[in-house]
Design a protein around this motif. Structure first.
Motif, PDB file in Angstrom:
ATOM      1  N   PHE A 549       0.832  -1.211   0.000  1.00 30.78           N
ATOM      2  CA  PHE A 549       0.000   0.000   0.000  1.00 30.78           C
ATOM      3  C   PHE A 549       0.863   1.258   0.000  1.00 30.78           C
ATOM      4  O   PHE A 549       0.607   2.222  -0.744  1.00 30.78           O
ATOM      5  N   SER A 550       1.914   1.259   0.831  1.00 33.66           N
ATOM      6  CA  SER A 550       2.788   2.429   0.888  1.00 33.66           C
ATOM      7  C   SER A 550       3.555   2.610  -0.424  1.00 33.66           C
ATOM      8  O   SER A 550       3.794   3.742  -0.864  1.00 33.66           O
ATOM      9  N   LEU A 551       3.945   1.484  -1.076  1.00 37.59           N
ATOM     10  CA  LEU A 551       4.618   1.593  -2.378  1.00 37.59           C
ATOM     11  C   LEU A 551       3.682   2.175  -3.430  1.00 37.59           C
ATOM     12  O   LEU A 551       4.101   2.956  -4.293  1.00 37.59           O
ATOM     13  N   THR A 552       2.430   1.793  -3.355  1.00 38.13           N
ATOM     14  CA  THR A 552       1.448   2.373  -4.278  1.00 38.13           C
ATOM     15  C   THR A 552       1.383   3.892  -4.099  1.00 38.13           C
ATOM     16  O   THR A 552       1.362   4.663  -5.081  1.00 38.13           O
ATOM     17  N   LEU A 553       1.368   4.334  -2.836  1.00 29.45           N
ATOM     18  CA  LEU A 553       1.355   5.779  -2.567  1.00 29.45           C
ATOM     19  C   LEU A 553       2.636   6.444  -3.045  1.00 29.45           C
ATOM     20  O   LEU A 553       2.605   7.574  -3.539  1.00 29.45           O
ATOM     21  N   CYS A 554       3.765   5.727  -2.913  1.00 26.61           N
ATOM     22  CA  CYS A 554       5.045   6.293  -3.380  1.00 26.61           C
ATOM     23  C   CYS A 554       5.022   6.506  -4.888  1.00 26.61           C
ATOM     24  O   CYS A 554       5.483   7.539  -5.398  1.00 26.61           O
ATOM     25  N   PHE A 555       4.509   5.514  -5.620  1.00 24.02           N
ATOM     26  CA  PHE A 555       4.416   5.673  -7.069  1.00 24.02           C
ATOM     27  C   PHE A 555       3.482   6.824  -7.445  1.00 24.02           C
ATOM     28  O   PHE A 555       3.770   7.611  -8.350  1.00 24.02           O
ATOM     29  N   LEU A 556       2.375   6.927  -6.739  1.00 23.36           N
ATOM     30  CA  LEU A 556       1.398   7.958  -7.082  1.00 23.36           C
ATOM     31  C   LEU A 556       1.841   9.357  -6.663  1.00 23.36           C
ATOM     32  O   LEU A 556       1.505  10.345  -7.311  1.00 23.36           O
ATOM     33  N   CYS A 557       2.610   9.444  -5.572  1.00 29.57           N
ATOM     34  CA  CYS A 557       3.032  10.777  -5.105  1.00 29.57           C
ATOM     35  C   CYS A 557       3.985  11.444  -6.093  1.00 29.57           C
ATOM     36  O   CYS A 557       4.138  12.660  -6.092  1.00 29.57           O
ATOM     37  N   SER A 558       4.636  10.662  -6.957  1.00 27.85           N
ATOM     38  CA  SER A 558       5.517  11.257  -7.968  1.00 27.85           C
ATOM     39  C   SER A 558       4.727  12.100  -8.958  1.00 27.85           C
ATOM     40  O   SER A 558       5.264  13.034  -9.568  1.00 27.85           O
ATOM     41  N   LEU A 559       3.415  11.765  -9.116  1.00 28.50           N
ATOM     42  CA  LEU A 559       2.589  12.550 -10.043  1.00 28.50           C
ATOM     43  C   LEU A 559       2.342  13.956  -9.532  1.00 28.50           C
ATOM     44  O   LEU A 559       2.063  14.869 -10.316  1.00 28.50           O
ATOM     45  N   THR A 560       2.427  14.156  -8.226  1.00 31.03           N
ATOM     46  CA  THR A 560       2.195  15.502  -7.678  1.00 31.03           C
ATOM     47  C   THR A 560       3.318  16.467  -8.036  1.00 31.03           C
ATOM     48  O   THR A 560       3.155  17.687  -7.896  1.00 31.03           O
ATOM     49  N   PHE A 561       4.451  15.929  -8.470  1.00 31.41           N
ATOM     50  CA  PHE A 561       5.581  16.783  -8.829  1.00 31.41           C
ATOM     51  C   PHE A 561       5.448  17.344 -10.253  1.00 31.41           C
ATOM     52  O   PHE A 561       6.243  18.181 -10.652  1.00 31.41           O
ATOM     53  N   SER A 738      11.363   3.189  -5.353  1.00 33.19           N
ATOM     54  CA  SER A 738      10.119   2.412  -5.205  1.00 33.19           C
ATOM     55  C   SER A 738      10.199   1.117  -5.993  1.00 33.19           C
ATOM     56  O   SER A 738       9.804   0.040  -5.507  1.00 33.19           O
ATOM     57  N   TYR A 739      10.693   1.223  -7.220  1.00 33.12           N
ATOM     58  CA  TYR A 739      10.860   0.013  -8.034  1.00 33.12           C
ATOM     59  C   TYR A 739      11.854  -0.934  -7.378  1.00 33.12           C
ATOM     60  O   TYR A 739      11.704  -2.165  -7.419  1.00 33.12           O
ATOM     61  N   GLY A 740      12.899  -0.395  -6.791  1.00 35.18           N
ATOM     62  CA  GLY A 740      13.896  -1.239  -6.125  1.00 35.18           C
ATOM     63  C   GLY A 740      13.286  -2.046  -4.988  1.00 35.18           C
ATOM     64  O   GLY A 740      13.552  -3.241  -4.836  1.00 35.18           O
ATOM     65  N   LEU A 741      12.481  -1.351  -4.177  1.00 36.37           N
ATOM     66  CA  LEU A 741      11.819  -2.066  -3.070  1.00 36.37           C
ATOM     67  C   LEU A 741      10.835  -3.095  -3.599  1.00 36.37           C
ATOM     68  O   LEU A 741      10.768  -4.239  -3.100  1.00 36.37           O
ATOM     69  N   LEU A 742      10.049  -2.726  -4.586  1.00 42.73           N
ATOM     70  CA  LEU A 742       9.034  -3.635  -5.121  1.00 42.73           C
ATOM     71  C   LEU A 742       9.676  -4.877  -5.732  1.00 42.73           C
ATOM     72  O   LEU A 742       9.264  -6.022  -5.451  1.00 42.73           O
ATOM     73  N   ILE A 743      10.688  -4.668  -6.546  1.00 39.33           N
ATOM     74  CA  ILE A 743      11.300  -5.787  -7.268  1.00 39.33           C
ATOM     75  C   ILE A 743      12.098  -6.676  -6.321  1.00 39.33           C
ATOM     76  O   ILE A 743      11.994  -7.913  -6.356  1.00 39.33           O
ATOM     77  N   CYS A 744      12.924  -6.064  -5.474  1.00 41.30           N
ATOM     78  CA  CYS A 744      13.821  -6.855  -4.633  1.00 41.30           C
ATOM     79  C   CYS A 744      13.069  -7.644  -3.549  1.00 41.30           C
ATOM     80  O   CYS A 744      13.481  -8.742  -3.174  1.00 41.30           O
ATOM     81  N   ILE A 745      12.025  -7.065  -3.013  1.00 42.89           N
ATOM     82  CA  ILE A 745      11.336  -7.718  -1.894  1.00 42.89           C
ATOM     83  C   ILE A 745      10.239  -8.667  -2.382  1.00 42.89           C
ATOM     84  O   ILE A 745      10.089  -9.791  -1.870  1.00 42.89           O
ATOM     85  N   PHE A 746       9.480  -8.270  -3.405  1.00 42.60           N
ATOM     86  CA  PHE A 746       8.285  -9.034  -3.754  1.00 42.60           C
ATOM     87  C   PHE A 746       8.426  -9.915  -4.999  1.00 42.60           C
ATOM     88  O   PHE A 746       7.726 -10.922  -5.123  1.00 42.60           O
ATOM     89  N   PHE A 747       9.289  -9.563  -5.909  1.00 47.39           N
ATOM     90  CA  PHE A 747       9.394 -10.376  -7.126  1.00 47.39           C
ATOM     91  C   PHE A 747       9.893 -11.806  -6.856  1.00 47.39           C
ATOM     92  O   PHE A 747       9.391 -12.769  -7.479  1.00 47.39           O
ATOM     93  N   PRO A 748      10.889 -11.993  -5.948  1.00 42.06           N
ATOM     94  CA  PRO A 748      11.296 -13.386  -5.666  1.00 42.06           C
ATOM     95  C   PRO A 748      10.142 -14.243  -5.116  1.00 42.06           C
ATOM     96  O   PRO A 748      10.014 -15.425  -5.465  1.00 42.06           O
TER      97      PRO A 748
END
Length: 774
Positions: A549-561, A738-748
């Motif tokens: 959920f927090s990663l989703t917010l991290c991806f979306l918060c980039s749009l505010t920039f 964000s991609y680093g956390l998503l890929i490294c933790i959840f992809f395996p």
């Protein structure tokens, strides 16, 4: 003067019963003869003529001197008679130096001072756009003083004098030839000639002999209407000349008086005799002339049919000046002698008293001409502008094309009539005489080394500067929010720059953000679908879902920039970024601690896990996040981020960005994220080799390594990136971490869930260490 004195003596209204006498001297323009004449007049004690009547028997008492007609002799006469206060009225001496009453207290004149003529010539030159001129002057007081004033005025008006040459009619031919050679080598095409008519006649004869055509002449009043100068101009080199002259005047009866003159009446005066013999090529019996084969003069020859400068009345303006001067003296005497029907004869005539009364004279002659003198002894300065226009029979016509009146306001003194002007070589186009071409708008003038100010180069204005006028001296800096156009002649509003969704870079970053959001949602969906499988349960599914959920917010918060910065977007983008990343780091930190505690629990006698159960995990995430929330609230309350127009980073554009407001607040938010990530990295690094079949600490360590590397490189990249690129760098850092956390933790885990289900068993997951169940 003879005509005027006769007119006054025959008048019953002016000086009734009084006859004016006179004595006449010819100085021939000689300084020595001028001194001699002045002394003779000051000390004279002989009988004088009274009109055409019998000589007076009284001793001469000179009350005023009319003359001289040149400046240099007038200076000498004024110096000699000044201490005696004998009034001297010159009809044609124009040198401005004679206006100095401390040196010449008794000098007056009926012709304007050259001070005004010189300024009028400078304004005339300026009017036609001639900024690069040559100058020739007579080497006497008239030429030197007049040209000095012209040069000073010309400099004030932005006119440059390429050369200033001086000569006198008695100079050797080599001197005249040197002047002609300098004219040939010059680049200016306009020549201002402040020259006496006799000097100009000599110069014109030599210029005509060498056919020096193509120059535009600007002349002083001394020679502009001199018919003798026009006669010697055989090759019409002076055609189109323009300059000043004394206003035309008419004295009734003057022409008839001259045409009716009979030298026999003045047989005692050699001037008339010699004049008559020269005019009619004859000789009188009583003449001492040694000429032979000349007819005898009768004294009754007819002047009417003679074509000569003496009979064409071209000198009438000078005659009028003499006429006004004599009348000024007569009116002064009329007042002193208290004349009405008769005059009081026993009044003592003192020259100083006569001078004082002449200074106060203010009268209108019967011809309608005003006579008065200012504090400098000068009359009002008025000139006609004359243009030499050749006629069909080759004779030059002196055409009046304008007027100059020094008594008017500066912008109205010079006025040209709506007449066709003829220029050099019979052209109707105004000649061009400039040292350098005009600088167009968008450029400015830079002076050439060792050259006058009229010689310059045109340099293009620098970026951000403009010049919107011709011949601009400097370029003007545009206002902060404006920039110069390509032509550098106008300031245009700067283009506002910010990272928008429409441009390529913004679209790619938006796509990357949305792609990360979708990937996170897919992973969450997979985890939710397989939430009861051992691998999901073994890795703390509650923290996993919160992390997703927090990663989703991290991806979306980039749009505010992205998009145009506003007050709300500036406050949202940094606070949303800070809080979501702390929430993310808190979840990762919780998962790392869970792994560490789980290992400690597996050891004999250890009961650590009870201190970090699900409640403690949720509480730790909440506390860590609340700390960041408090930091953000304090930041927003004290000095929040705000939209800012950055005009310094890029010169030609306005960078719309969010100013940090309080730098302490920004670095506190960033520092807190860094602290949590570093702490999490250390813990994960310590637990990376714990004996377990599926040790999640290894993946957390690697993800934290990527996270820290991204943000360590972000700082220098962010600082050095200009404009919207700094925002792009910040978005890239958010997405990359964000991609680093998503890929490294959840992809395996997804790999095992989807592609290796045989490993997703309890025995395989437990291995040697029994994991904590949730």
């Amino acid at each position: 003067m003879c005509f005027t004195i006769d007119e006054i003596n025959n008048s019953t209204e002016l000086l009734p019963g009084i006859s004016l006498g006179y004595e006449m001297y010819n100085t021939c323009g000689s300084i020595t003869k001028s001194v001699k004449a002045a002394l003779a007049l000051s000390n004279g004690n002989k009988a004088v003529s009274a009109s055409s009547k019998d000589p007076c028997t009284k001793p001469a008492q000179v009350q005023a001197i009319i003359g001289e007609t040149s400046s240099s002799p007038s200076l000498v006469i004024a110096t000699v008679i000044g201490p005696f206060h004998i009034p001297q009225i010159s009809p044609f001496a124009t040198c401005a130096c004679l206006s100095d009453k401390s040196k010449y207290p008794s000098f007056l004149r009926t012709i304007p001072s050259d001070y005004y003529q010189s300024r009028a010539l400078a304004q005339l030159v300026k009017h036609f756009g001639w900024t690069w001129v040559g100058a020739i002057r007579s080497n006497n007081d008239y030429g030197n003083d007049g040209m000095n004033t012209f040069t000073k005025t010309a400099q004030q008006l932005g006119i440059c004098v390429e050369y200033s040459l001086t000569f006198f009619r008695t100079d050797p031919p080599s001197k005249i030839q040197m002047i002609i050679n300098l004219l040939k080598d010059s680049t200016s095409k306009v020549i201002v000639a402040f020259v006496s008519h006799m000097d100009m006649e000599l110069l014109t004869r030599e210029l005509s002999f060498q056919n020096m055509t193509g120059y535009q002449w600007v002349g002083s009043e001394s020679w502009m209407v001199d018919s003798k100068t026009a006669e010697v101009d055989k090759h019409h080199i002076l055609d189109g000349a323009i300059g000043l002259s004394i206003p035309k005047a008419h004295v009734r009866g003057m022409k008839e008086f001259i045409l009716d003159i009979k030298p026999i009446h003045y047989s005692s005066n050699d001037i008339f005799t010699e004049f008559w013999e020269t005019l009619f090529s004859c000789t009188f019996k009583e003449s001492n002339s040694s000429a032979v084969n000349l007819k005898q003069c009768t004294g009754h020859e007819d002047l009417t049919g003679v074509k000569h400068g003496f009979t064409d009345m071209s000198l009438m303006p000078i005659f009028n000046n003499v006429y006004k001067g004599v009348y000024a003296v007569a009116h002064a005497l009329h007042e002193i002698l208290h004349c009405n029907d008769t005059c009081i004869y026993n009044v003592h005539l003192d020259p100083f008293r006569v001078l004082q009364h002449i200074r106060k004279i203010n009268l209108i002659t019967k011809e309608g001409h005003e006579v008065y003198f200012n504090e400098d002894g000068d009359p009002p300065a008025k000139y006609e502008i004359i243009n030499w226009q050749p006629t069909e029979n080759g004779v030059v016509d002196f055409v009046t094309v304008g007027l100059y009146d020094a008594s008017l306001p500066a912008d109205k003194q010079l006025s040209l009539q709506n007449k066709t002007l003829i220029w050099t070589q019979n052209s109707t186009q105004i000649p061009v005489s400039i040292c350098s071409d005009k600088c167009s708008p968008g450029t400015c003038k830079v002076l050439q080394k060792r050259k006058p100010v009229c010689c310059y180069d045109c340099i293009r204005c620098a970026e951000g500067e403009i010049s919107n006028t011709t011949d601009s001296v400097t370029c003007v800096q545009c206002p902060p929010e404006f920039w110069s156009n390509d032509r550098r002649d106008e300031c245009v509003k700067k283009e506002a720059e910010f990272l928008s969704y429409e441009e390529m870079m913004g679209a790619l970053l938006t796509a990357a953000s949305l792609c990360g959001t979708c990937m996170t949602a897919i992973v969450a969906f997979i985890f939710f679908t397989y939430r009861k499988t051992p691998i999901v349960r073994a890795n703390n599914s509650e923290l996993s879902f919160l992390l997703l959920f927090s990663l989703t917010l991290c991806f979306l918060c980039s749009l505010t920039f992205m998009g145009r910065p506003s007050e709300w977007s500036c406050m949202l983008r940094h606070t949303a970024f800070g809080i979501t990343f702390v929430l993310c780091m808190s979840c990762v930190l919780g998962k790392t601690v869970v792994v560490l505690m789980a290992f400690r629990t597996s050891l004999p006698g250890s009961n650590v896990m009870k201190w970090f159960g699900p409640t403690q995990q949720r509480l730790s995430v909440l506390i860590f996040t609340l700390i960041q929330v408090v930091i953000c609230v304090l930041w927003l309350m004290t000095s929040p981020p705000f939209p800012f127009k950055n005009l310094k980073v890029v010169k030609d554009r306005i960078i719309l960005e969010c100013a940090l407001g309080s730098a302490v607040g920004f670095w506190a938010v960033l520092g807190y994220i860094g602290f949590l990530s570093l702490f999490c990295f250390v813990l994960a690094f310590l637990t990376r080799k714990l004996p377990d079949n599926f040790n999640e600490a290894k993946f957390i360590t690697f993800s934290m390594l990527i996270f820290c590397a991204v943000w360590l490189t972000f700082i220098p990249a962010y600082v050095s990136s200009p404009g919207k690129f700094s925002v792009a760098v910040e978005i890239f850092a958010i997405l990359a971490s964000s991609y680093g956390l998503l890929i490294c933790i959840f992809f395996p885990k997804c790999y095992i869930i989807l592609l290796k289900p045989e490993k997703n068993t309890k025995n395989n997951v437990i291995g040697k260490v029994a994991p904590m169940s949730t």
